[in-house]
Design a protein around this motif. Structure first.
Motif, short mmCIF file in Angstrom:
data_model
loop_
_atom_site.label_atom_id
_atom_site.label_comp_id
_atom_site.label_asym_id
_atom_site.label_seq_id
_atom_site.Cartn_x
_atom_site.Cartn_y
_atom_site.Cartn_z
N ASN A 1 66.90 43.59 47.35
CA ASN A 1 66.70 44.53 48.44
C ASN A 1 65.46 44.21 49.26
N THR A 2 64.47 43.60 48.64
CA THR A 2 63.25 43.24 49.36
C THR A 2 62.92 41.78 49.07
N ASN A 3 62.17 41.20 49.97
CA ASN A 3 61.71 39.83 49.80
C ASN A 3 60.26 39.87 49.34
N PRO A 4 59.98 39.49 48.10
CA PRO A 4 58.60 39.59 47.60
C PRO A 4 57.64 38.65 48.30
N HIS A 5 58.14 37.68 49.04
CA HIS A 5 57.29 36.71 49.72
C HIS A 5 57.04 37.07 51.18
N ARG B 1 64.43 45.57 57.81
CA ARG B 1 65.34 46.48 57.11
C ARG B 1 65.78 47.61 58.05
N ILE B 2 64.84 48.15 58.84
CA ILE B 2 65.16 49.21 59.80
C ILE B 2 66.11 48.68 60.87
N LEU B 3 65.82 47.50 61.39
CA LEU B 3 66.71 46.90 62.40
C LEU B 3 68.12 46.71 61.84
N GLY C 1 72.03 48.33 62.93
CA GLY C 1 72.94 47.39 63.56
C GLY C 1 72.29 46.44 64.55
N CYS C 2 71.00 46.27 64.45
CA CYS C 2 70.27 45.37 65.35
C CYS C 2 69.80 44.15 64.55
N ALA C 3 69.53 43.11 65.30
CA ALA C 3 69.01 41.89 64.67
C ALA C 3 67.85 41.38 65.51
N PRO C 4 66.89 40.72 64.87
CA PRO C 4 65.82 40.11 65.66
C PRO C 4 66.41 39.12 66.66
N GLU C 5 65.69 38.89 67.74
CA GLU C 5 66.19 38.03 68.81
C GLU C 5 66.55 36.64 68.30
#
Length: 91
Positions: free
Chosen positions: A52-56, A66-68, A72-76
């Motif tokens: 669920n999370t990336n420890p790095h 995670r919020i994006l 339904g959004c993604a970074p550019e």
């Protein structure tokens, strides 16, 4: 990394170590450790990984992604990658 980190590579003519040489030594060490059972008593053995999370990753950046994702959004850069792959497959 230094030669002292990999005694297996000492004595080779070229002082520059290739990535392939180092990977080979690392793989040999891992297999040797597995044969000796050094991975048998690790904490969490037999339990699923928490992905669920990336420890790095930077915690703030991880939270943002995670919020994006939940909205339904993604970074550019992710969207650009999708667009490029889609266009390449069309060609």
């Amino acid at each position: 990394m230094t030669v002292n980190s990999f005694p297996e590579l000492r004595g080779q003519r070229n002082s520059v170590r290739s990535e392939t040489d180092i990977q080979g030594v690392v793989e040999q060490r891992i297999w040797h450790s597995m044969e000796e059972g050094q991975f048998e008593n690790l904490p969490g053995k037999g339990k699923p990984l928490n992905l669920n999370t990336n420890p790095h990753a930077d915690p703030a950046e991880d939270t943002l992604y995670r919020i994006l994702s939940k909205n339904g959004c993604a970074p550019e850069w992710v969207q650009l990658n999708k667009d490029i792959r889609s266009q390449v497959s069309e060609w």
